[in-house]
Design an enzyme around this catalytic site. Structure first.
Site, short mmCIF file in Angstrom:
data_model
loop_
_atom_site.label_atom_id
_atom_site.label_comp_id
_atom_site.label_asym_id
_atom_site.label_seq_id
_atom_site.Cartn_x
_atom_site.Cartn_y
_atom_site.Cartn_z
N LYS A 56 0.93 -1.29 -0.04
CA LYS A 56 0.07 0.24 0.04
C LYS A 56 0.97 1.26 -0.08
CE LYS A 56 -1.23 1.58 4.17
NZ LYS A 56 -1.24 2.89 4.39
N ASN A 57 1.91 1.30 0.86
CA ASN A 57 2.74 2.62 1.01
C ASN A 57 3.72 2.88 -0.18
OD1 ASN A 57 1.24 3.04 3.21
ND2 ASN A 57 2.85 2.57 4.69
N ASP A 110 5.59 0.39 11.80
CA ASP A 110 4.17 -0.37 11.59
C ASP A 110 4.03 -1.79 11.90
OD1 ASP A 110 3.53 2.06 10.19
OD2 ASP A 110 4.04 1.55 8.26
N CYS A 126 -3.48 12.37 14.27
CA CYS A 126 -4.39 11.14 13.85
C CYS A 126 -4.07 10.20 15.06
CB CYS A 126 -3.88 10.46 12.43
SG CYS A 126 -2.38 9.61 12.57
N ARG A 143 -8.08 -0.11 5.85
CA ARG A 143 -7.48 0.51 4.85
C ARG A 143 -6.13 0.10 4.31
NH1 ARG A 143 -6.42 6.11 8.18
NH2 ARG A 143 -5.48 6.38 6.31
N ARG A 146 1.53 14.25 13.58
CA ARG A 146 2.29 13.79 12.31
C ARG A 146 2.56 15.08 11.37
NH1 ARG A 146 -0.28 8.54 9.70
NH2 ARG A 146 1.77 8.68 8.46
C1 EPZ Z 1 4.88 6.74 6.47
O1 EPZ Z 1 4.20 7.78 7.08
C2 EPZ Z 1 3.82 5.57 6.56
N1 EPZ Z 1 2.81 5.85 5.59
C3 EPZ Z 1 3.45 5.23 7.77
O2 EPZ Z 1 2.78 4.03 7.73
C4 EPZ Z 1 4.83 4.80 8.48
O3 EPZ Z 1 4.41 4.34 9.95
C5 EPZ Z 1 5.68 5.75 8.50
O4 EPZ Z 1 6.03 6.28 7.21
C6 EPZ Z 1 7.00 5.52 9.09
O5 EPZ Z 1 7.63 4.41 8.47
C7 EPZ Z 1 2.81 5.81 4.26
O6 EPZ Z 1 3.77 5.38 3.73
C8 EPZ Z 1 1.51 6.25 3.41
P1 EPZ Z 1 7.36 9.74 8.03
P2 EPZ Z 1 5.06 9.30 6.93
O7 EPZ Z 1 7.53 11.28 7.49
O8 EPZ Z 1 5.64 9.27 5.71
C9 EPZ Z 1 8.31 13.19 11.65
C10 EPZ Z 1 0.81 2.53 8.13
O9 EPZ Z 1 0.42 2.15 9.20
N2 EPZ Z 1 8.12 14.20 10.72
O10 EPZ Z 1 8.41 8.81 7.71
O11 EPZ Z 1 3.88 9.98 7.15
C11 EPZ Z 1 7.18 12.17 11.79
O12 EPZ Z 1 6.34 12.79 13.07
C12 EPZ Z 1 1.42 4.12 8.22
O13 EPZ Z 1 0.76 2.18 6.99
C13 EPZ Z 1 8.18 15.32 11.01
O14 EPZ Z 1 8.63 15.77 11.99
O15 EPZ Z 1 6.18 9.23 8.09
C14 EPZ Z 1 7.82 10.88 12.44
O16 EPZ Z 1 8.23 10.91 13.78
C15 EPZ Z 1 1.15 4.66 9.37
N3 EPZ Z 1 7.99 16.10 10.02
C16 EPZ Z 1 9.17 10.75 11.59
O17 EPZ Z 1 9.14 11.93 11.14
C17 EPZ Z 1 7.55 15.95 8.68
O18 EPZ Z 1 7.41 16.93 7.80
C18 EPZ Z 1 8.78 9.72 10.33
O19 EPZ Z 1 7.63 10.11 9.77
C19 EPZ Z 1 7.63 14.70 8.31
C20 EPZ Z 1 7.81 13.52 9.37
#
Ligand code: EPZ
Length: 422
Positions: A24-25, A311, A119, A403, A124
């Site tokens: 999915k991702n 995840d 969320c 989802r 996030r």
């Molecule tokens: C992706 O989310 C995945 N979603 C998430 O999977 C997964 O948990 C996450 O990566 C971490 O591996 C999709 O791919 C659609 P990040 P993403 O940006 O891209 C911080 C699932 O269950 N951050 O890698 O939103 C953030 O808060 C979902 O399938 C900032 O501070 O995650 C986190 O602590 C849930 N500012 C860390 O970075 C930003 O602008 C990593 O988040 C972006 C992120």
């Protein structure tokens, strides 16, 4: 109709073979990337899950033609875009809708995207997405809960992600693939889904050079992107980890076809350390687990790839409840992602959460009860706990699970689990 509840009757040892869906991702960002092309993009192996349907609806609303050629192959044709807005109704359903921001900007020069809120797994933010796009020439304002962005054309430049982010890395790859001038991105995320996006752009004519383990140089072709051939979505490593954990929590034995060991290094290491036998093949992974009371407790720390994936944290927490001794699970990505811990306590688990760390005193028997999932992976963890619990566990919140997992109850049933919808 009210949301469905899954009734899980515990106590069955899972055994058999299953095949993974596409990730999915990885599919979500490639669907958004299709907006950058005026000719059709073909994606194969796309899972038919709710988040994909949400992205499909968004792309249609923006003006793309989305056609399913068979169950898992989709053609996306974005010759003419008629809208440049991703409204709150869509963003609140799925945060990954933010992926349309850079493509809309590149195609239309202006975009309005609702600002995602918190969320169920905690805050996030998307500040890196916005800072990175600004570094490549976009002008961005946020007001009344909406992002208004404009750009004449993305420019070359450099951006260092303050911390590793899957979504922000992908967003910046979209912009860089359309930029006039080379873009240097440092501290990029290295998840397999990010690598698939990199490979996608390479096949569209973008030169992407590794300048070190975490730095990419992206050079867009002067003549513009050329349409890539059909893209096969990589197998879903999180579904793989979930099914392997389902086998482990029942002391079972499972063959997961299409699972890739190079996408799950720290997960397979953890299974081995706790005492499971794991065999890696090119096209599958086999896991054999003794009864959980004979497994060893474990310590994990969720981190960006190749570290242990957040995840799979909820599913491993469910597993830890069945292993005698103290397991410790530290969340390095989303410190608040522990709603499932409270629900597991309702089943009899002994788990304490403090400062983003769960400590589980495992080996306590679980007894079936009604539980409610609040997010995708947490709900999967509750189903896994139900497999190990005595009696019936009624899992509500299954709409979250749907989802991201296609035919999840059916796959578990194929392995011998007893489950039914009510
Ligand atoms: C992706 O989310 C995945 N979603 C998430 O999977 C997964 O948990 C996450 O990566 C971490 O591996 C999709 O791919 C659609 P990040 P993403 O940006 O891209 C911080 C699932 O269950 N951050 O890698 O939103 C953030 O808060 C979902 O399938 C900032 O501070 O995650 C986190 O602590 C849930 N500012 C860390 O970075 C930003 O602008 C990593 O988040 C972006 C992120």
């Amino acid at each position: 109709m009210s949301d469905p509840i899954l009734v899980v009757r515990g106590g069955r040892r899972l055994e058999g073979e299953v095949t993974l869906q596409g990730a999915k991702n990885a599919a979500l960002p490639l669907m958004a990337a299709s907006l950058l092309f005026t000719s059709p993009v073909v994606l194969e192996g796309v899972p038919r899950v709710e988040d994909i349907r949400t992205m499909e609806q968004l792309l249609r609303d923006l003006g793309a033609e989305v056609t399913w050629k068979n169950a898992h192959t989709v053609h996306i044709h974005a010759a003419h875009l008629r809208d440049n807005r991703a409204p709150y109704e869509i963003i609140r359903r799925m945060r990954a809708s933010i992926y349309v921001l850079a493509p809309l900007l590149a195609r239309l020069g202006e975009a309005w995207v609702s600002y995602p809120g918190g969320c169920a797994i905690g805050p996030r933010p998307i500040d890196f997405h916005l800072q990175g796009l600004e570094a490549l020439g976009a002008r961005i304002q946020v007001s009344h809960g909406e992002i208004h962005a404009e750009v004449q054309a993305f420019q070359g430049g450099t951006f260092t992600f303050p911390r590793k982010s899957v979504g922000a890395t992908i967003q910046l790859l979209f912009a860089a693939a359309m930029a006039r001038g080379a873009v240097r991105l440092s501290n990029v995320a290295r998840e397999p889904e990010v690598r698939q996006v990199v490979d996608f752009f390479r096949s569209a004519g973008v030169r992407i050079t590794d300048l070190g383990p975490d730095t990419l140089l992206v050079e867009a072709p002067e003549e513009g992107l050329s349409p890539p051939g059909p893209v096969q979505i990589i197998p879903d490593r999180i579904e793989a980890g979930t099914l392997l954990t389902a086998a482990a929590i029942t002391g079972g034995q499972v063959t997961v076809h299409r699972a890739r060991a190079d996408h799950l290094p720290s997960v397979l290491d953890t299974f081995r350390e706790m005492g499971c036998t794991v065999k890696e093949f090119e096209d599958r992974i086999e896991l054999q687990a003794p009864s959980p009371e004979n497994l060893r407790p474990f310590r994990i720390f969720t981190e960006p790839f190749p570290g242990f994936p957040t995840d799979l944290q909820p599913q491993f927490l469910a597993l830890a409840t069945q292993i005698p001794g103290r397991s410790v699970i530290r969340e390095g990505i989303y410190p608040h992602r522990f709603h499932h811990a409270e629900e597991l306590r309702r089943l009899g688990a002994r788990v304490e959460v403090e400062d983003g760390t769960a400590t589980v005193e495992g080996g306590t028997p679980l007894t079936g009860a009604p539980v409610e999932g609040r997010d995708l992976r947490g709900t999967a963890a509750l189903v896994l706990a139900g497999l190990a619990a005595d009696g019936e566990t009624h899992v509500s919140g299954m709409e979250h699970l749907l989802r991201g997992y296609e035919a999840f109850p059916e796959k578990l049933r194929q392995l011998g689990a007893e489950l039914e919808w009510v």
